[in-house]
Design a protein around this motif. Sequence first.
Motif, short mmCIF file in Angstrom:
data_model
loop_
_atom_site.label_atom_id
_atom_site.label_comp_id
_atom_site.label_asym_id
_atom_site.label_seq_id
_atom_site.Cartn_x
_atom_site.Cartn_y
_atom_site.Cartn_z
N LYS A 173 3.29 64.71 49.34
CA LYS A 173 4.08 65.83 49.87
C LYS A 173 3.54 66.24 51.23
N TRP A 218 8.80 71.53 42.64
CA TRP A 218 8.27 71.83 43.96
C TRP A 218 8.42 70.64 44.90
N PHE A 233 0.95 65.26 45.26
CA PHE A 233 0.63 66.38 46.16
C PHE A 233 0.21 65.89 47.54
N SER A 246 5.44 70.30 39.58
CA SER A 246 5.55 69.39 40.73
C SER A 246 6.95 68.77 40.81
#
Length: 141
Positions: free
Chosen positions: A36, A126, A33, A123
């Motif tokens: 990203k 995404w 995350f 994830s």
Amino acid sequence: MDSSTVILLAADTILLLHVLFVAFVVIGLVLIFVGKARAWSWIRNPWFRLIHLVAIGVVVIQSLIGVICPLTTIEMELRSRVGDTVYSGSFISHWLENILYYQLPPWVFVVCYMTFGAVVCASWFWIRPRGFRKSKSHHAP
């Protein structure tokens, strides 16, 4: 070094591997995350992502079918061979065990593992990993 010391050292090593596995799963997701948000390309490495997904998948399946983690089983077997009480021993094992093991009803862990696994699966979609294709060489023959 006597055999009891070697066995306890092996048990502590297994415990350390267990903590590193948990850290890989938990910190790996955090890094995905953060990566990203910071546009880190390495978090899209398909091998890292696949290993990460499989790691939490194994944990989820074990919790659903009620299987104790093999690392825990091996560690406890080693400790019992030398008459060590569960989670006593060296400084390292004491603190690593306090970080890793909690006393809660089993269903709590199943829910936590499944929720975490669902987030890891989400994830994947995404924050898509790159494909597994081999990159073509840019060198002329």
